[in-house]
Design a protein around this motif. Structure first.
Motif: not given
Lengths: 399, 173
Positions: B11-17, B35-42
């Motif tokens: 449920d969050s960007e940090e956790k998925v990274l 992801t619902p949007y482009a995640v920086h660092g993915m």
């Protein structure tokens, strides 16, 4: 370039970065020697010395104004990525009042530089006679003083508000700068057009081009982004800006690439219409510049300002490599000088004028003055704007 | 051909990274991350190689420029030369606007087409639609090795990094 996040300096650390005294001494010597040589040239070869002073004076004034325009654009766009190095465009902007001096020096010598200011020309040249109400030295001087004062005022306010935020730490100062920037951008757009027409285009008083100011504005953006990049990398290497990361450089690289291309687009827009229509009153500008001694610089201009930077900045890793960015910025800044040299010098020296002693004296002299002003500003204010609400966003900037 | 992948929802960007890095460090192959949007660092976290799409774009741009220049040269110099205002037949500056437009057109259309083909996004290709990844969920699809114990270990890695939900899905490989 480090990628980890650094500590935000505590409030009240007011000292700036101590630029090495060797740099300051060198800038002082350059300014004295360069401007001194131009002073001698003024007596011996006035047209050449004044052309050089106008070219370099305008180039560095544009870097200062470009710093202010960069800041204003970022403010009105609510951008946060640049905050880490925002003291650099601010330091550039602080040069504007200094940069006014080389241009004001032109006024008493206008008759040696501008055809329309020559004694007796208005009586013999019917076209110029029609423009006499606008093209006369007193009105020219009034316009110049008003424009320079307006720019100096706005750049001073923008920088002062930002420095005040270091101690006051209030969002209200950011909002005030957003409003100031919006007004500045509108006024600057109008006055810069006038400046380009007055100081540069009036060197060819019979000729006119409506895109001329826009084309110069693209040159201003391209060269000032290059200068900001160079200053940021050098300060990072000197240890003054450890927070600068690869993503900041990447975005600066993209702006260099984009503005170089904008310049090429506008340069070509001006050239194509004149070349295609082939009307003598318009081609009179390009004919001396494309033939004889000016032919090589004419084509070199396109290579330095667009072709080479375009190819060199196309790959992604190129925009993230500081050493590479320094080289490309050097090419673009040299190109900007050549572009201005091609606008200015052929008017009084139609047979050609290379990079001689007086041209170098102009670059070194005014460049020294610019370096002095910028290092003074860097020393007087903390490198990191600790009170800026966008600072944290900028420290974490990632592309 | 199809394969069974394990999907972990976050449920969050940090956790998925974090979870993406952990899955790779634990030696599992990533099928993909949604992801619902482009995640920086993915890109870094997934260990993706630099995209080769830029080369497609560059090549297509060059092709466009060459095509435009040669067409204009052929029509106005070789096939049917016309005297226009006394200008040379090979009027290079006049060719530039068309060459610029064709460069951009070729580069843009080819890049989009190459992307859609490479990502297998075309009619007739059935894709599994994961619920909520276009809204507020981040999903990692892991390709576990065959042994059942290994599946359990992969689930464990995802759970430890904060997966809120897990599922097993059959996908076209």
């Amino acid at each position: 370039m480090s990628s980890h996040v650094h500590e935000v300096p505590p409030a009240g650390s007011s000292g700036g970065f101590e630029v090495s005294p060797a740099v300051r001494r060198a800038a002082m010597v350059a300014a004295v020697v360069g401007l001194g040589t131009l002073g001698v040239g003024l007596a011996l070869y006035p047209a050449r010395a004044l052309s050089s002073l106008l070219t370099s004076g305008f180039l560095f004034l544009c870097l200062g104004l470009g710093g202010a325009v960069f800041l204003a654009l970022m403010y009105v766009a609510n951008a946060g990525w640049f905050t880490v190095f925002k003291r650099i465009p601010e330091a550039f902007a602080s040069y504007v009042p200094w940069g006014a001096v080389p241009l004001l020096v032109l006024v008493p010598f206008a008759s040696k530089l501008y055809l329309w200011a020559r004694p007796g020309i208005m009586e013999t040249d019917h076209l110029l006679h029609k423009k006499a109400a606008f093209l006369n030295v007193p009105f020219f001087a009034i316009r110049m003083v008003l424009m320079l004062a307006l720019w100096a005022g706005f750049t001073w306010v923008l920088r002062r508000n930002s420095l005040k935020q270091d101690t006051e730490r209030t969002e209200a100062l950011t909002k005030r700068n957003v409003a100031t920037s919006a007004v500045f951008l509108v006024l600057f757009g109008l006055t810069f057009c006038l400046a380009a027409f007055d100081w540069l285009m009036s060197l060819e008083p019979h000729w006119f081009s409506t895109i001329y100011a826009l084309y110069n504005f693209a040159g201003l953006l391209s060269s000032s982004v290059c200068a900001i990049t160079v200053a940021a990398i050098l300060l990072h290497r000197a240890g003054a800006l450890p927070q600068l990361n690869t993503s900041h450089l990447h975005d600066l690289g993209k702006l260099m690439f984009g503005f170089a291309t904008l310049w090429a687009y506008l340069w070509f827009s001006q050239f194509l219409l004149i070349w295609y229509a082939n009307i003598p009153e318009e081609t009179a500008y390009f004919i001396p510049r494309m033939h004889g001694g000016w032919a090589v610089p004419f084509y070199l201009n396109l290579v330095l300002n667009w072709a080479l930077p375009f190819v060199l900045l196309l790959p992604r890793p190129a925009k993230r490599n500081p050493a590479h960015l320094l080289r490309v910025a050097a090419v673009l800044l040299a190109g900007r000088w050549l572009d201005l040299h091609l606008m200015v010098a052929p008017s009084n020296m139609p047979d050609g004028a290379g990079l001689g002693m007086y041209e170098l004296a102009g670059i070194v002299g005014v460049g020294g003055l610019f370096t002095l002003a910028v290092t003074r500003a860097v020393r007087s204010a903390p490198m990191i704007p600790a009170g800026d609400p966008y600072l944290v966003e900028s420290l974490h900037h990632h592309t | 051909m199809s394969a069974s992948v394990l999907i972990g929802y976050f449920d969050s960007e940090e956790k998925v990274l974090d979870a993406t890095r952990a899955v790779r460090e634990a030696g599992y192959a990533l099928h993909d991350v949604y992801t619902p949007y482009a995640v920086h660092g993915m890109d870094d976290a997934m260990g993706l190689r630099p995209s080769r799409l830029t080369w497609v774009c560059f090549g297509a741009g060059l092709t466009g420029a060459a095509a435009a220049l040669s067409l204009q040269y052929y029509t106005s110099v070789v096939s049917w030369p016309l005297n226009v205002g006394g200008k040379p037949f090979n009027s290079f500056p006049a060719f530039i606007p068309v060459s610029f437009e064709l460069t951009v057109l070729f580069a843009a259309l080819t890049t989009v087409a190459a992307f859609l083909i490479r990502a297998k996004l075309f009619p007739g290709n059935k894709r599994v639609a994961l619920p909520r990844v276009t809204d507020d969920r981040f999903a990692i699809a892991v390709e576990p090795r065959e042994a059942p114990a290994d599946m359990a270990a992969a689930e464990d890695v995802l759970r430890r990094h904060g997966a809120v939900e897990m599922a097993r899905v059959e996908v076209a490989s």
